[in-house]
Motif scaffolding. Structure first.
Motif, PDB file in Angstrom:
ATOM      1  N   TYR A   8     -56.306  -0.334  -8.293  1.00  0.00           N
ATOM      2  CA  TYR A   8     -57.172  -0.845  -7.485  1.00  0.00           C
ATOM      3  C   TYR A   8     -58.010   0.441  -6.712  1.00  0.00           C
ATOM      4  CZ  TYR A   8     -59.708  -4.043  -4.462  1.00  0.00           C
ATOM      5  OH  TYR A   8     -60.766  -4.518  -3.848  1.00  0.00           O
ATOM      6  N   LYS A   9     -59.323   0.641  -6.913  1.00  0.00           N
ATOM      7  CA  LYS A   9     -59.855   1.466  -6.011  1.00  0.00           C
ATOM      8  C   LYS A   9     -59.209   2.850  -6.028  1.00  0.00           C
ATOM      9  CE  LYS A   9     -62.716  -1.589  -3.590  1.00  0.00           C
ATOM     10  NZ  LYS A   9     -63.132  -2.202  -2.050  1.00  0.00           N
ATOM     11  N   GLY A  10     -58.374   3.201  -7.133  1.00  0.00           N
ATOM     12  CA  GLY A  10     -57.794   4.788  -7.035  1.00  0.00           C
ATOM     13  C   GLY A  10     -56.309   4.540  -6.367  1.00  0.00           C
ATOM     14  N   TRP A  11     -56.001   3.425  -6.000  1.00  0.00           N
ATOM     15  CA  TRP A  11     -54.563   3.250  -5.494  1.00  0.00           C
ATOM     16  C   TRP A  11     -53.712   2.695  -6.531  1.00  0.00           C
ATOM     17  CZ3 TRP A  11     -53.479   3.083   0.158  1.00  0.00           C
ATOM     18  CH2 TRP A  11     -54.148   3.540   0.869  1.00  0.00           C
ATOM     19  N   SER A  12     -52.323   2.687  -6.780  1.00  0.00           N
ATOM     20  CA  SER A  12     -51.323   2.197  -7.519  1.00  0.00           C
ATOM     21  C   SER A  12     -51.060   0.983  -6.543  1.00  0.00           C
ATOM     22  CB  SER A  12     -50.349   3.012  -7.880  1.00  0.00           C
ATOM     23  OG  SER A  12     -50.904   4.064  -8.737  1.00  0.00           O
ATOM     24  N   VAL A  13     -50.837  -0.446  -7.480  1.00  0.00           N
ATOM     25  CA  VAL A  13     -50.380  -1.630  -6.698  1.00  0.00           C
ATOM     26  C   VAL A  13     -49.435  -1.899  -7.574  1.00  0.00           C
ATOM     27  CG1 VAL A  13     -50.942  -3.925  -6.296  1.00  0.00           C
ATOM     28  CG2 VAL A  13     -52.854  -1.965  -5.807  1.00  0.00           C
ATOM     29  N   SER A  14     -48.170  -2.355  -6.998  1.00  0.00           N
ATOM     30  CA  SER A  14     -47.094  -2.960  -7.662  1.00  0.00           C
ATOM     31  C   SER A  14     -46.616  -4.163  -6.792  1.00  0.00           C
ATOM     32  CB  SER A  14     -46.027  -1.771  -7.676  1.00  0.00           C
ATOM     33  OG  SER A  14     -44.581  -2.492  -7.968  1.00  0.00           O
ATOM     34  N   VAL A  15     -46.496  -5.137  -7.525  1.00  0.00           N
ATOM     35  CA  VAL A  15     -46.228  -6.660  -6.744  1.00  0.00           C
ATOM     36  C   VAL A  15     -44.791  -6.957  -7.758  1.00  0.00           C
ATOM     37  CG1 VAL A  15     -46.865  -8.833  -6.094  1.00  0.00           C
ATOM     38  CG2 VAL A  15     -48.414  -7.046  -6.154  1.00  0.00           C
ATOM     39  N   GLN A  16     -43.860  -7.356  -7.112  1.00  0.00           N
ATOM     40  CA  GLN A  16     -42.746  -7.606  -7.665  1.00  0.00           C
ATOM     41  C   GLN A  16     -42.078  -9.146  -6.958  1.00  0.00           C
ATOM     42  OE1 GLN A  16     -40.083  -4.541  -7.110  1.00  0.00           O
ATOM     43  NE2 GLN A  16     -40.688  -3.393  -8.915  1.00  0.00           N
ATOM     44  N   VAL A  17     -41.718 -10.005  -7.658  1.00  0.00           N
ATOM     45  CA  VAL A  17     -41.365 -11.196  -7.148  1.00  0.00           C
ATOM     46  C   VAL A  17     -39.743 -11.052  -6.884  1.00  0.00           C
ATOM     47  CG1 VAL A  17     -41.035 -13.714  -7.774  1.00  0.00           C
ATOM     48  CG2 VAL A  17     -42.876 -12.474  -8.415  1.00  0.00           C
ATOM     49  N   SER A  18     -39.458 -11.545  -5.431  1.00  0.00           N
ATOM     50  CA  SER A  18     -38.103 -11.561  -5.038  1.00  0.00           C
ATOM     51  C   SER A  18     -37.743 -13.163  -4.783  1.00  0.00           C
ATOM     52  CB  SER A  18     -37.792 -10.756  -4.243  1.00  0.00           C
ATOM     53  OG  SER A  18     -38.548 -11.025  -2.888  1.00  0.00           O
ATOM     54  N   ALA A  19     -36.710 -13.607  -5.071  1.00  0.00           N
ATOM     55  CA  ALA A  19     -36.404 -15.160  -4.737  1.00  0.00           C
ATOM     56  C   ALA A  19     -35.601 -15.182  -3.693  1.00  0.00           C
ATOM     57  CB  ALA A  19     -35.842 -15.759  -5.914  1.00  0.00           C
ATOM     58  N   HIS A  20     -35.629 -16.293  -2.776  1.00  0.00           N
ATOM     59  CA  HIS A  20     -34.583 -16.463  -1.815  1.00  0.00           C
ATOM     60  C   HIS A  20     -34.736 -17.841  -1.427  1.00  0.00           C
ATOM     61  CE1 HIS A  20     -37.607 -16.751   1.114  1.00  0.00           C
ATOM     62  NE2 HIS A  20     -36.800 -16.780   2.086  1.00  0.00           N
ATOM     63  N   LEU A  21     -33.804 -18.409  -0.720  1.00  0.00           N
ATOM     64  CA  LEU A  21     -33.580 -19.748  -0.099  1.00  0.00           C
ATOM     65  C   LEU A  21     -34.314 -19.746   1.149  1.00  0.00           C
ATOM     66  CD1 LEU A  21     -30.302 -21.207  -1.350  1.00  0.00           C
ATOM     67  CD2 LEU A  21     -32.732 -21.742  -2.268  1.00  0.00           C
ATOM     68  N   SER A  22     -35.155 -20.415   1.703  1.00  0.00           N
ATOM     69  CA  SER A  22     -35.423 -20.420   3.101  1.00  0.00           C
ATOM     70  C   SER A  22     -34.275 -20.429   3.995  1.00  0.00           C
ATOM     71  CB  SER A  22     -36.461 -21.642   3.360  1.00  0.00           C
ATOM     72  OG  SER A  22     -36.850 -22.022   4.521  1.00  0.00           O
ATOM     73  N   ARG A  23     -34.722 -19.678   5.238  1.00  0.00           N
ATOM     74  CA  ARG A  23     -33.838 -19.659   6.152  1.00  0.00           C
ATOM     75  C   ARG A  23     -33.812 -20.833   6.925  1.00  0.00           C
ATOM     76  NH1 ARG A  23     -36.563 -14.690   6.188  1.00  0.00           N
ATOM     77  NH2 ARG A  23     -37.970 -15.559   7.774  1.00  0.00           N
ATOM     78  N   ILE A  24     -34.751 -21.494   6.842  1.00  0.00           N
ATOM     79  CA  ILE A  24     -34.945 -22.917   7.740  1.00  0.00           C
ATOM     80  C   ILE A  24     -34.342 -23.985   6.903  1.00  0.00           C
ATOM     81  CG2 ILE A  24     -36.292 -24.528   8.670  1.00  0.00           C
ATOM     82  CD1 ILE A  24     -38.666 -22.203   8.953  1.00  0.00           C
ATOM     83  N   ASP A  25     -34.380 -24.058   5.798  1.00  0.00           N
ATOM     84  CA  ASP A  25     -33.921 -24.998   5.094  1.00  0.00           C
ATOM     85  C   ASP A  25     -33.012 -24.667   3.878  1.00  0.00           C
ATOM     86  OD1 ASP A  25     -33.349 -27.724   3.644  1.00  0.00           O
ATOM     87  OD2 ASP A  25     -35.550 -27.814   3.030  1.00  0.00           O
ATOM     88  N   ILE A  26     -31.729 -24.266   4.159  1.00  0.00           N
ATOM     89  CA  ILE A  26     -30.773 -23.669   3.213  1.00  0.00           C
ATOM     90  C   ILE A  26     -30.087 -24.625   2.376  1.00  0.00           C
ATOM     91  CG2 ILE A  26     -30.260 -21.806   4.808  1.00  0.00           C
ATOM     92  CD1 ILE A  26     -27.725 -23.225   5.700  1.00  0.00           C
ATOM     93  N   ASP A  27     -30.287 -25.916   2.563  1.00  0.00           N
ATOM     94  CA  ASP A  27     -29.820 -26.966   1.433  1.00  0.00           C
ATOM     95  C   ASP A  27     -30.671 -27.235   0.355  1.00  0.00           C
ATOM     96  OD1 ASP A  27     -27.554 -26.941   3.010  1.00  0.00           O
ATOM     97  OD2 ASP A  27     -28.369 -28.778   4.101  1.00  0.00           O
ATOM     98  N   ARG A  28     -31.994 -26.375   0.389  1.00  0.00           N
ATOM     99  CA  ARG A  28     -32.903 -26.824  -0.738  1.00  0.00           C
ATOM    100  C   ARG A  28     -32.307 -26.116  -2.083  1.00  0.00           C
ATOM    101  NH1 ARG A  28     -39.024 -25.330   0.505  1.00  0.00           N
ATOM    102  NH2 ARG A  28     -38.757 -25.401  -1.833  1.00  0.00           N
TER     103      ARG A  28
END
Length: 83
Positions: A8-28
């Motif tokens: 994008y406009k000469g810049w390299s862009v990397s987007v990766q997905v990481s999963a985690h359980l919410s810190r607020i609602d750990i029982d989800r």
């Protein structure tokens, strides 16, 4: 996990997905997804990487990637050089 790579406009862009359980609602049972966004500025033979915090989580990997791309492009559009 899903990943997205682009230039994008000469810049390299990397987007990766990481999963985690919410810190607020750990029982989800469902995981929220947080993008890991890394941009790389290239100048001649030199380059510099920066990880950008999105600060949000998203309900699906697709939304996570979509918003990670928006975050990266917004940072690049501000015109801040890493060099």
């Amino acid at each position: 996990m899903k990943s997205h790579y682009e230039t994008y406009k000469g810049w390299s862009v990397s987007v990766q997905v990481s999963a985690h359980l919410s810190r607020i609602d750990i029982d989800r049972k469902a995981a929220d997804y947080i993008p890991r966004v890394v941009i790389t500025e290239h100048k001649g033979n030199a380059f510099k990487d920066r990880e950008i915090a999105d600060g949000h989580s998203y309900p699906t990997p697709e939304k996570c990637i979509e918003h990670g791309i928006i975050t990266a492009r917004a940072y690049i559009d501000r015109g801040v050089s890493l060099m």
